[in-house]
Design a protein around this motif. Structure first.
Motif, PDB file in Angstrom:
ATOM      1  N   GLY A   1       0.813  -1.214   0.000  1.00 25.63           N
ATOM      2  CA  GLY A   1       0.000   0.000   0.000  1.00 25.63           C
ATOM      3  C   GLY A   1       0.846   1.264   0.000  1.00 25.63           C
ATOM      4  N   GLY A   2       1.958   1.233   0.757  1.00 32.15           N
ATOM      5  CA  GLY A   2       2.860   2.390   0.775  1.00 32.15           C
ATOM      6  C   GLY A   2       3.469   2.655  -0.591  1.00 32.15           C
ATOM      7  N   LEU A   3       3.857   1.582  -1.304  1.00 32.21           N
ATOM      8  CA  LEU A   3       4.418   1.746  -2.649  1.00 32.21           C
ATOM      9  C   LEU A   3       3.400   2.302  -3.627  1.00 32.21           C
ATOM     10  CD1 LEU A   3       6.532  -1.527  -2.986  1.00 32.21           C
ATOM     11  CD2 LEU A   3       7.386   0.802  -2.819  1.00 32.21           C
ATOM     12  N   GLN A   4       2.115   2.021  -3.364  1.00 31.87           N
ATOM     13  CA  GLN A   4       1.062   2.530  -4.234  1.00 31.87           C
ATOM     14  C   GLN A   4       0.576   3.911  -3.791  1.00 31.87           C
ATOM     15  OE1 GLN A   4      -1.966  -0.568  -5.328  1.00 31.87           O
ATOM     16  NE2 GLN A   4      -0.763  -1.760  -3.869  1.00 31.87           N
ATOM     17  N   LEU A   5       1.215   4.449  -2.762  1.00 28.74           N
ATOM     18  CA  LEU A   5       0.885   5.761  -2.192  1.00 28.74           C
ATOM     19  C   LEU A   5      -0.558   5.842  -1.696  1.00 28.74           C
ATOM     20  CD1 LEU A   5       2.743   8.081  -4.740  1.00 28.74           C
ATOM     21  CD2 LEU A   5       3.581   7.171  -2.574  1.00 28.74           C
ATOM     22  N   ALA A   6      -1.066   4.735  -1.153  1.00 26.68           N
ATOM     23  CA  ALA A   6      -2.416   4.708  -0.598  1.00 26.68           C
ATOM     24  C   ALA A   6      -2.430   5.453   0.735  1.00 26.68           C
ATOM     25  CB  ALA A   6      -2.882   3.268  -0.414  1.00 26.68           C
ATOM     26  N   LEU A   7      -3.313   6.417   0.853  1.00 25.36           N
ATOM     27  CA  LEU A   7      -3.410   7.221   2.068  1.00 25.36           C
ATOM     28  C   LEU A   7      -3.686   6.342   3.290  1.00 25.36           C
ATOM     29  CD1 LEU A   7      -3.424   9.971   3.431  1.00 25.36           C
ATOM     30  CD2 LEU A   7      -5.850  10.159   2.862  1.00 25.36           C
ATOM     31  N   SER A   8      -4.572   5.356   3.143  1.00 20.43           N
ATOM     32  CA  SER A   8      -4.885   4.474   4.279  1.00 20.43           C
ATOM     33  C   SER A   8      -3.644   3.717   4.744  1.00 20.43           C
ATOM     34  CB  SER A   8      -5.992   3.490   3.892  1.00 20.43           C
ATOM     35  OG  SER A   8      -5.581   2.669   2.815  1.00 20.43           O
ATOM     36  N   SER A   9      -2.777   3.355   3.807  1.00 21.39           N
ATOM     37  CA  SER A   9      -1.558   2.633   4.175  1.00 21.39           C
ATOM     38  C   SER A   9      -0.573   3.540   4.900  1.00 21.39           C
ATOM     39  CB  SER A   9      -0.912   2.035   2.933  1.00 21.39           C
ATOM     40  OG  SER A   9      -1.759   1.045   2.384  1.00 21.39           O
ATOM     41  N   TRP A  10      -0.456   4.772   4.464  1.00 21.21           N
ATOM     42  CA  TRP A  10       0.445   5.703   5.150  1.00 21.21           C
ATOM     43  C   TRP A  10      -0.082   6.014   6.552  1.00 21.21           C
ATOM     44  CZ3 TRP A  10       5.258   6.913   3.880  1.00 21.21           C
ATOM     45  CH2 TRP A  10       5.683   6.582   2.596  1.00 21.21           C
ATOM     46  N   LEU A  11      -1.395   6.131   6.686  1.00 22.30           N
ATOM     47  CA  LEU A  11      -1.993   6.340   8.007  1.00 22.30           C
ATOM     48  C   LEU A  11      -1.740   5.113   8.884  1.00 22.30           C
ATOM     49  CD1 LEU A  11      -3.715   8.026   9.943  1.00 22.30           C
ATOM     50  CD2 LEU A  11      -5.738   6.967   8.908  1.00 22.30           C
ATOM     51  N   PHE A  12      -1.917   3.920   8.326  1.00 17.04           N
ATOM     52  CA  PHE A  12      -1.642   2.679   9.040  1.00 17.04           C
ATOM     53  C   PHE A  12      -0.202   2.655   9.540  1.00 17.04           C
ATOM     54  CE2 PHE A  12       0.212  -1.558   8.918  1.00 17.04           C
ATOM     55  CZ  PHE A  12      -0.637  -2.289   9.735  1.00 17.04           C
ATOM     56  N   LEU A  13       0.753   3.006   8.680  1.00 15.65           N
ATOM     57  CA  LEU A  13       2.170   3.013   9.067  1.00 15.65           C
ATOM     58  C   LEU A  13       2.431   3.986  10.213  1.00 15.65           C
ATOM     59  CD1 LEU A  13       3.972   2.768   5.634  1.00 15.65           C
ATOM     60  CD2 LEU A  13       4.173   1.173   7.540  1.00 15.65           C
ATOM     61  N   ALA A  14       1.853   5.167  10.136  1.00 13.42           N
ATOM     62  CA  ALA A  14       2.045   6.170  11.194  1.00 13.42           C
ATOM     63  C   ALA A  14       1.511   5.658  12.534  1.00 13.42           C
ATOM     64  CB  ALA A  14       1.368   7.481  10.810  1.00 13.42           C
ATOM     65  N   VAL A  15       0.305   5.094  12.506  1.00  9.74           N
ATOM     66  CA  VAL A  15      -0.292   4.571  13.739  1.00  9.74           C
ATOM     67  C   VAL A  15       0.500   3.372  14.254  1.00  9.74           C
ATOM     68  CG1 VAL A  15      -2.353   3.463  14.708  1.00  9.74           C
ATOM     69  CG2 VAL A  15      -2.586   5.472  13.242  1.00  9.74           C
ATOM     70  N   MET A  16       0.956   2.498  13.337  1.00  5.52           N
ATOM     71  CA  MET A  16       1.725   1.326  13.742  1.00  5.52           C
ATOM     72  C   MET A  16       3.023   1.732  14.440  1.00  5.52           C
ATOM     73  SD  MET A  16       3.455  -1.663  11.441  1.00  5.52           S
ATOM     74  CE  MET A  16       4.701  -0.534  10.823  1.00  5.52           C
ATOM     75  N   PHE A  17       3.761   2.668  13.862  1.00  2.61           N
ATOM     76  CA  PHE A  17       5.017   3.095  14.477  1.00  2.61           C
ATOM     77  C   PHE A  17       4.780   3.811  15.799  1.00  2.61           C
ATOM     78  CE2 PHE A  17       7.008   2.332  10.340  1.00  2.61           C
ATOM     79  CZ  PHE A  17       8.161   1.683  10.759  1.00  2.61           C
TER      80      PHE A  17
END
Length: 180
Positions: free
Chosen positions: A150-166
């Motif tokens: 999702g991050g490679l596809q620049l999906a906003l939900s994936s970037w939000l997921f990464l931020a919350v995960m970290f």
């Protein structure tokens, strides 16, 4: 193994891979997954599909077939399932090749903080697995599905997921490993 450094840490060794090399490798693997199989990297969907195999003897094949969740993603031996099977196999092979494989029921970092109990460690790991699988299915993907694909596809939900995960990981490690 020029770029890989093996460090002696007493009774164990550690291999430090250069992060840029690892990142490039994961990127190439992601391209191969998309180009060759039409699927992004990810394992929780495959894990859920395999779970139906283990549920059938417990709740019955009819109950599994009637379950709306498993009906929406029935077991099939596709790329995702083989990718999931390959992860522990690849990790084991890597540890054997590097000479770092060892059986460790209670890691030192756990032992220092929570004691040497194998049962306590296994219960915590099992409960943690339940929580993380529930969260991954609730989020529609896991760290590899959201974080890499999702991050490679620049999906906003994936970037939000990464931020919350970290952020959650930092908070949890601060709580669990604070000095008493």
């Amino acid at each position: 193994m020029n770029d890989v450094m093996v460090k002696d840490l007493g009774k164990s060794k550690r291999i430090d891979w250069p992060p840029y090399l690892v990142g490039a490798g994961i990127g190439v693997l992601s391209w191969v997954a998309f180009a060759g199989f039409g699927d992004p990297l990810g394992v929780t969907t495959a894990f859920s599909r395999i779970a139906s195999l283990f549920a059938a003897p417990v709740i019955g094949s009819d109950a599994v077939a009637a379950n709306s969740y498993w009906r929406s993603m029935p077991l099939k031996w596709d790329y995702g399932v083989w990718f999931l099977v390959g992860i522990p196999f690849g990790a084991f092979l890597s540890a054997i090749i590097s000479g770092t494989w060892r059986l460790e029921l209670v890691p030192e970092v756990w032992k220092e903080r929570f004691g040497p109990s194998v049962v306590k460690r296994f219960v915590a790991a099992f409960l943690g697995g339940i929580v993380i699988m529930y969260g991954a299915r609730l989020a529609g993907g896991c760290t590899s599905g959201h974080g890499i694909s999702g991050g490679l596809q620049l999906a906003l939900s994936s970037w939000l997921f990464l931020a919350v995960m970290f952020a959650t990981g930092l908070l949890a490690s601060r709580v669990m490993f604070r000095k008493a």
